[in-house]
Scaffold this motif. Structure first.
Motif, PDB file in Angstrom:
ATOM      1  N   PRO A 102       0.897  -1.255   0.025  1.00  0.00           N
ATOM      2  CA  PRO A 102       0.109   0.123   0.125  1.00  0.00           C
ATOM      3  C   PRO A 102       0.805   1.283  -0.111  1.00  0.00           C
ATOM      4  N   LYS A 103       0.391   2.586  -0.283  1.00  0.00           N
ATOM      5  CA  LYS A 103       1.081   3.556  -0.347  1.00  0.00           C
ATOM      6  C   LYS A 103       0.239   4.762   0.357  1.00  0.00           C
ATOM      7  N   ILE A 104       0.907   5.803   0.616  1.00  0.00           N
ATOM      8  CA  ILE A 104       0.256   7.161   1.168  1.00  0.00           C
ATOM      9  C   ILE A 104       0.722   8.064  -0.011  1.00  0.00           C
ATOM     10  N   VAL A 133      -7.448   2.923   7.523  1.00  0.00           N
ATOM     11  CA  VAL A 133      -6.208   3.993   7.968  1.00  0.00           C
ATOM     12  C   VAL A 133      -6.504   4.789   9.246  1.00  0.00           C
ATOM     13  N   SER A 134      -5.367   4.661  10.024  1.00  0.00           N
ATOM     14  CA  SER A 134      -5.169   4.901  11.359  1.00  0.00           C
ATOM     15  C   SER A 134      -4.435   6.176  11.219  1.00  0.00           C
ATOM     16  N   VAL A 135      -5.072   7.092  12.259  1.00  0.00           N
ATOM     17  CA  VAL A 135      -4.364   8.446  12.679  1.00  0.00           C
ATOM     18  C   VAL A 135      -3.947   8.619  14.051  1.00  0.00           C
ATOM     19  N   GLY A 136      -2.940   9.105  14.250  1.00  0.00           N
ATOM     20  CA  GLY A 136      -2.313   9.529  15.544  1.00  0.00           C
ATOM     21  C   GLY A 136      -1.841  11.025  15.726  1.00  0.00           C
ATOM     22  N   GLY A 172       4.320  22.386  16.353  1.00  0.00           N
ATOM     23  CA  GLY A 172       5.500  21.497  16.602  1.00  0.00           C
ATOM     24  C   GLY A 172       5.025  20.093  16.960  1.00  0.00           C
ATOM     25  N   GLY A 173       4.043  19.566  16.705  1.00  0.00           N
ATOM     26  CA  GLY A 173       3.457  18.350  16.997  1.00  0.00           C
ATOM     27  C   GLY A 173       3.509  17.411  15.763  1.00  0.00           C
ATOM     28  N   ARG A 174       2.978  16.588  15.645  1.00  0.00           N
ATOM     29  CA  ARG A 174       3.023  15.734  14.534  1.00  0.00           C
ATOM     30  C   ARG A 174       1.819  14.757  14.413  1.00  0.00           C
ATOM     31  N   VAL A 175       1.403  14.298  13.039  1.00  0.00           N
ATOM     32  CA  VAL A 175       0.407  13.586  12.839  1.00  0.00           C
ATOM     33  C   VAL A 175       1.008  11.878  12.202  1.00  0.00           C
ATOM     34  N   ASP A 176       0.857  11.019  12.838  1.00  0.00           N
ATOM     35  CA  ASP A 176       1.292   9.735  12.344  1.00  0.00           C
ATOM     36  C   ASP A 176      -0.048   9.003  11.209  1.00  0.00           C
ATOM     37  N   VAL A 177       0.341   8.521  10.270  1.00  0.00           N
ATOM     38  CA  VAL A 177      -0.724   7.727   9.545  1.00  0.00           C
ATOM     39  C   VAL A 177      -0.176   6.567   9.466  1.00  0.00           C
ATOM     40  N   ILE A 178      -1.047   5.419   9.355  1.00  0.00           N
ATOM     41  CA  ILE A 178      -0.655   4.105   9.107  1.00  0.00           C
ATOM     42  C   ILE A 178      -1.965   3.632   7.958  1.00  0.00           C
ATOM     43  N   VAL A 179      -1.641   3.029   6.985  1.00  0.00           N
ATOM     44  CA  VAL A 179      -2.294   2.409   5.997  1.00  0.00           C
ATOM     45  C   VAL A 179      -2.302   1.064   5.753  1.00  0.00           C
ATOM     46  N   LYS A 180      -3.325   0.275   5.880  1.00  0.00           N
ATOM     47  CA  LYS A 180      -3.401  -1.005   5.698  1.00  0.00           C
ATOM     48  C   LYS A 180      -4.163  -1.643   4.579  1.00  0.00           C
ATOM     49  N   ASP A 181      -3.486  -2.651   3.788  1.00  0.00           N
ATOM     50  CA  ASP A 181      -4.141  -3.338   2.752  1.00  0.00           C
ATOM     51  C   ASP A 181      -4.827  -4.715   3.133  1.00  0.00           C
ATOM     52  N   LEU A 182      -5.521  -5.276   2.109  1.00  0.00           N
ATOM     53  CA  LEU A 182      -6.014  -6.360   2.514  1.00  0.00           C
ATOM     54  C   LEU A 182      -5.196  -7.548   3.142  1.00  0.00           C
ATOM     55  N   PRO A 183      -4.092  -7.582   2.460  1.00  0.00           N
ATOM     56  CA  PRO A 183      -3.034  -8.517   3.045  1.00  0.00           C
ATOM     57  C   PRO A 183      -2.482  -8.294   4.133  1.00  0.00           C
ATOM     58  N   ASP A 184      -2.814  -7.057   4.929  1.00  0.00           N
ATOM     59  CA  ASP A 184      -2.414  -6.554   6.331  1.00  0.00           C
ATOM     60  C   ASP A 184      -1.149  -6.125   6.127  1.00  0.00           C
ATOM     61  N   HIS A 185      -0.443  -5.473   4.916  1.00  0.00           N
ATOM     62  CA  HIS A 185       0.716  -4.939   4.617  1.00  0.00           C
ATOM     63  C   HIS A 185       0.453  -3.314   5.101  1.00  0.00           C
ATOM     64  N   GLU A 186       1.333  -2.672   5.595  1.00  0.00           N
ATOM     65  CA  GLU A 186       1.342  -1.418   6.203  1.00  0.00           C
ATOM     66  C   GLU A 186       2.224  -0.399   5.336  1.00  0.00           C
ATOM     67  N   ALA A 187       1.730   0.920   5.440  1.00  0.00           N
ATOM     68  CA  ALA A 187       2.660   2.099   4.731  1.00  0.00           C
ATOM     69  C   ALA A 187       2.274   3.145   5.896  1.00  0.00           C
ATOM     70  N   LYS A 188       3.598   3.712   6.027  1.00  0.00           N
ATOM     71  CA  LYS A 188       3.488   4.787   7.224  1.00  0.00           C
ATOM     72  C   LYS A 188       3.710   6.083   6.896  1.00  0.00           C
ATOM     73  N   ALA A 189       3.531   7.041   7.522  1.00  0.00           N
ATOM     74  CA  ALA A 189       4.189   8.618   7.115  1.00  0.00           C
ATOM     75  C   ALA A 189       3.882   9.298   8.401  1.00  0.00           C
ATOM     76  N   SER A 190       4.592  10.069   8.796  1.00  0.00           N
ATOM     77  CA  SER A 190       4.917  11.123   9.874  1.00  0.00           C
ATOM     78  C   SER A 190       4.944  12.453   9.546  1.00  0.00           C
TER      79      SER A 190
END
Length: 199
Positions: A102-104, A133-136, A172-190
């Protein structure tokens, strides 16, 4: 090389049986002789690729046993009207999905100002379906303020997350994003939030 198209018993059968290798090619089951063993020394890259492909085939086999996943991949299969046959089977598409991470594409944070109700949008559109898609959200000290699942907003492919907590020190904070596809692979971005300006 032998093949069968409408044999109920052999349909979707793959593997080794009686000295023959059975494979799916489109909507046909094809029987071939096993390849002759070559005593070659595989490189580490080749070993990794072979292992990944074996995992992909294992996952695709299990995916064909899941009614929802099978229906999804059947919807992506390609039927050639001219040749009157399936030229890309659901199984092969499932293998491709496993091997395509997956990709962001974009994370839009310009509308986030540390307030409840602020929206963070994520463009995670790719070749295959996104599962989640998860967001922190973190403040300037690195403390997690909140996290949760984003929701896709039709008819667009953007996933939206609505802030539920106040974040006074969002600059000065941040946002973390995790994207998962059907096979449960991850793409991450901060993504770093806007830093405070000093005068």
């Amino acid at each position: 090389m032998a093949s069968t198209k409408r044999n109920i018993i052999m349909r979707f059968f793959t593997g080794k049986l009686g000295g023959l290798i059975f494979k799916m090619r489109g909507d046909k089951t094809v029987a071939t002789e096993p390849p002759k063993k070559k005593y070659l020394k595989w490189t580490e890259v080749q070993k990794t690729k072979r292992k990944g492909f074996a995992e992909a085939m294992h996952w695709a086999t299990n995916a064909m046993k899941d009614p929802e996943l099978k229906k999804y991949y059947e919807g992506l299969s390609n039927y050639c009207k001219k040749r009157k046959k399936i030229i890309r089977s659901p199984y092969n598409i499932a293998v491709s999905n496993f091997l395509t991470p997956p990709k962001i594409n974009v994370v839009e944070i310009m509308n986030y100002k540390g307030k409840k109700g602020d929206i963070i949008r994520v463009d995670a559109m790719g070749k295959y379906q996104v599962a989640s898609v998860s967001v922190g959200i973190f403040d300037a000290q690195g403390t997690e303020i909140e996290s949760g699942k984003a929701v896709v907003v039709p008819p667009h492919h953007f996933w939206c997350y609505e802030a539920k907590e106040e974040n006074p020190q969002w600059r000065g904070g941040r946002v973390d994003v995790i994207v998962k596809d059907l096979p449960d692979h991850e793409a991450k971005a901060s993504i770093e939030l806007e830093k405070p300006v000093s005068f």
